[in-house]
Design an enzyme around this catalytic site. Structure first.
Site, PDB file in Angstrom:
ATOM      1  N   SER A 148       0.846  -1.197   0.000  1.00  0.00           N
ATOM      2  CA  SER A 148       0.000   0.000   0.000  1.00  0.00           C
ATOM      3  C   SER A 148       0.878   1.242   0.000  1.00  0.00           C
ATOM      4  CB  SER A 148      -0.891   0.023   1.242  1.00  0.00           C
ATOM      5  OG  SER A 148      -1.486   1.298   1.419  1.00  0.00           O
ATOM      6  N   TYR A 161      -2.546  -1.178   9.732  1.00  0.00           N
ATOM      7  CA  TYR A 161      -2.414  -1.580   8.325  1.00  0.00           C
ATOM      8  C   TYR A 161      -1.070  -1.164   7.731  1.00  0.00           C
ATOM      9  CZ  TYR A 161      -3.775  -1.981   3.370  1.00  0.00           C
ATOM     10  OH  TYR A 161      -3.843  -2.306   2.041  1.00  0.00           O
TER      11      TYR A 161
END
Length: 254
Positions: A148, A161
């Protein structure tokens, strides 16, 4: 089907929807036989398999909950057995670790359980799946981890995350060195805001337009945008790229 991945066998985790679905479809369109992994979305996974077969490709669906402690190793055994039996494939060529949980929470909002779950699914599971499948991966194969752009830009609600994905990128670099003697490339792809059901803000036209102001190319990403980058890395064209994190965000928050 013929294409630049003809004769290759690919495993895509979390392939029943979103980015994983687009990756599975793209690799199949490029000629690969695809193992479509899913957790609970059986119908959606079988729809992906049906779409691949309708296009003249070969695919099978395999279930496995990566949040469960023993699943990565058990899933690896199931994948190898099913690939041999149903795809006539004694070995694998491409592993795409896409499955993950995108829990959004600040440090005040998240508990130990939530933090540990994100690490377990987004970092530990790919580690264990790679370890279990590496002996069955052909020399010259490909390992592609979906990360990400949240690892390079600060988002307060990615307190679990982003660290998990940052760990995945570090693992990518370490394994690139480790598997280099086998000519196996190991890379990560880091999407930005992408219109999937796990990112409703990027799917909503008004919110997506607001997000697009932070993206150099002026729009949010689509799953096919990410799949195209994965396809390149999986192909022979990507043979000289390893240990890299490829930003596939359209230039978000540069």
């Amino acid at each position: 089907m013929t294409g630049r991945l003809t004769g290759k066998v690919a495993v895509v985790t979390g392939a029943s929807r979103g980015i994983g679905r687009a990756i599975a479809l793209r690799l199949a369109a490029d000629g690969a036989k695809v193992v479509v992994h899913y957790n609970k979305a059986e119908k959606e996974a079988r729809d992906v398999v049906a779409a691949i077969r309708a296009g003249g490709g070969e695919a099978i669906a395999i279930a496995g909950d990566l949040a469960e402690p023993d699943t990565p190793e058990l899933l690896a055994e199931k994948i190898v057995a099913a690939a041999r039996a149903d795809l006539d494939a004694p070995a694998l060529d491409i592993l795409v670790n896409n499955a993950g949980v995108g829990l959004r929470a600040t440090i005040e909002e998240i508990g130990d359980t939530g933090f540990e779950e994100v690490l377990r699914i987004d970092l530990v599971a790919p580690f264990r799946l790679i370890k279990a499948l590496a002996p069955r991966l052909n020399d010259g194969g490909r390992i592609i981890n979906i990360s990400s752009m949240g690892t390079r830009a600060a988002f307060a609600d990615m307190v679990a995350y982003a660290p998990a994905k940052a760990g995945l990128e570090a693992l990518t670099r370490a394994l690139a060195v480790h598997f280099g003697p086998r000519s196996i490339t190991v890379n990560a792809v880091a999407p930005g805001a992408t219109a999937t059901d796990l990112n409703p803000g990027a799917r909503d036209p008004i919110r997506a337009q607001a997000v697009a102001t932070s993206i150099a190319l002026g729009r949010v990403g689509q799953p096919d945008d990410i799949a195209a980058v994965v396809s390149f890395l999986a192909s022979d064209d990507g043979r000289w790229v390893t240990g890299q994190t490829i930003d596939a965000s359209g230039g978000q928050r540069l």
